[in-house]
Design a protein around this motif. Sequence first.
Motif, PDB file in Angstrom:
ATOM      1  N   ALA A 176       0.885  -1.258   0.060  1.00 41.26           N
ATOM      2  CA  ALA A 176       0.011  -0.076   0.108  1.00 41.26           C
ATOM      3  C   ALA A 176       0.804   1.387  -0.264  1.00 41.26           C
ATOM      4  O   ALA A 176       1.833   1.282   0.477  1.00 41.26           O
ATOM      5  CB  ALA A 176      -0.935   0.030   1.370  1.00 41.26           C
ATOM      6  N   GLU A 177       0.237   2.228  -0.624  1.00 34.89           N
ATOM      7  CA  GLU A 177       1.022   3.585  -0.678  1.00 34.89           C
ATOM      8  C   GLU A 177       0.551   4.438   0.538  1.00 34.89           C
ATOM      9  O   GLU A 177      -0.605   4.795   0.486  1.00 34.89           O
ATOM     10  CB  GLU A 177       0.627   4.301  -1.860  1.00 34.89           C
ATOM     11  CG  GLU A 177       1.397   3.748  -3.337  1.00 34.89           C
ATOM     12  CD  GLU A 177       1.186   4.285  -4.474  1.00 34.89           C
ATOM     13  OE1 GLU A 177       1.206   5.792  -4.461  1.00 34.89           O
ATOM     14  OE2 GLU A 177       1.252   3.905  -5.588  1.00 34.89           O
ATOM     15  N   ILE A 178       1.469   4.668   1.301  1.00 38.22           N
ATOM     16  CA  ILE A 178       1.294   5.331   2.583  1.00 38.22           C
ATOM     17  C   ILE A 178       1.560   6.900   2.425  1.00 38.22           C
ATOM     18  O   ILE A 178       2.853   6.992   2.041  1.00 38.22           O
ATOM     19  CB  ILE A 178       1.706   4.724   3.734  1.00 38.22           C
ATOM     20  CG1 ILE A 178       1.523   3.067   4.104  1.00 38.22           C
ATOM     21  CG2 ILE A 178       1.447   5.434   5.166  1.00 38.22           C
ATOM     22  CD1 ILE A 178       0.106   3.168   4.088  1.00 38.22           C
ATOM     23  N   PRO A 179       0.820   7.727   2.556  1.00 35.26           N
ATOM     24  CA  PRO A 179       1.168   9.214   2.564  1.00 35.26           C
ATOM     25  C   PRO A 179       2.816   9.607   3.446  1.00 35.26           C
ATOM     26  O   PRO A 179       2.851   9.134   4.469  1.00 35.26           O
ATOM     27  CB  PRO A 179       0.174   9.955   2.852  1.00 35.26           C
ATOM     28  CG  PRO A 179      -1.038   9.072   2.790  1.00 35.26           C
ATOM     29  CD  PRO A 179      -0.707   7.623   3.094  1.00 35.26           C
ATOM     30  N   GLN A 180       3.527  10.173   2.814  1.00 30.67           N
ATOM     31  CA  GLN A 180       4.545  10.558   3.483  1.00 30.67           C
ATOM     32  C   GLN A 180       4.458  11.150   4.776  1.00 30.67           C
ATOM     33  O   GLN A 180       3.646  11.954   5.135  1.00 30.67           O
ATOM     34  CB  GLN A 180       5.635  11.299   2.645  1.00 30.67           C
ATOM     35  CG  GLN A 180       6.763  11.611   3.014  1.00 30.67           C
ATOM     36  CD  GLN A 180       7.987  12.201   1.983  1.00 30.67           C
ATOM     37  OE1 GLN A 180       7.554  12.761   1.026  1.00 30.67           O
ATOM     38  NE2 GLN A 180       9.195  12.299   2.257  1.00 30.67           N
ATOM     39  N   GLY A 181       5.304  10.738   5.700  1.00 32.16           N
ATOM     40  CA  GLY A 181       5.154  11.326   7.188  1.00 32.16           C
ATOM     41  C   GLY A 181       4.057  10.609   8.120  1.00 32.16           C
ATOM     42  O   GLY A 181       4.209  10.815   9.262  1.00 32.16           O
ATOM     43  N   PHE A 182       3.793   9.345   7.622  1.00 33.51           N
ATOM     44  CA  PHE A 182       2.590   8.619   8.430  1.00 33.51           C
ATOM     45  C   PHE A 182       3.156   7.189   8.345  1.00 33.51           C
ATOM     46  O   PHE A 182       3.607   6.344   7.469  1.00 33.51           O
ATOM     47  CB  PHE A 182       1.404   8.645   7.818  1.00 33.51           C
ATOM     48  CG  PHE A 182       0.673  10.106   7.916  1.00 33.51           C
ATOM     49  CD1 PHE A 182      -0.010  10.390   9.286  1.00 33.51           C
ATOM     50  CD2 PHE A 182       0.845  10.897   6.874  1.00 33.51           C
ATOM     51  CE1 PHE A 182      -0.464  11.958   9.059  1.00 33.51           C
ATOM     52  CE2 PHE A 182       0.353  12.019   7.028  1.00 33.51           C
ATOM     53  CZ  PHE A 182      -0.362  12.698   8.069  1.00 33.51           C
TER      54      PHE A 182
END
Length: 199
Positions: A176-182
């Motif tokens: 899964a692509e997790i938004p940067q910073g999380f």
Amino acid sequence: MKILNRLILFLSCTLILTGCAAMFVPETKDPYKKLAWAKELVNNQDRPLPAERLIREAITIFETENNPVGIADAYTEYAEFFKYPGSPKWEPLYRRDGFLDKTATYDNRYEKTMEYYGKAKEIYLKNNRHDRLTDVSLNIGTMLHFLKKDELACQAFSDSLENYHSYTAENPNSKAEIPQGFSSYDDFIGNRKKVSNCK
């Protein structure tokens, strides 16, 4: 004679501007390439006129192919198109000439954003596309927060997370692509809910 010259000048300028709107847009019959170009034209080139044409062409191709998920993907891009504010120069043109979608106006464009997101979501639900539902529900939540409808936004964020878990359960090997910073999608949605004052 002066009036005739002005009319000729006006028509010439109109033709030039119309031609310029479509310049440097690659011709393709691939509907997904059309959507990709539309995104590029809107997000990076401030050229919404040819972008809307490309989106509508993609919808027509997907309809001909009887590809409902493709149609939903194009509806999602159309929603993004109406969400885009553009530079101030476009407002007078859209107020005067409107959009290719004749039900849309400059003043109701955010309503059209929600309408197209809703149409896309309905198709994704029918086709059990939890991956697409994750994204479109997130986009709906973000837009509802922008419209100061946080209670509805909270539900959309919850829907996004639920679909994300359904998708990863069905596809355990997918990354899964997790938004940067999380650290996780749960973490990200938790942040979105906090911003929207969800209970």
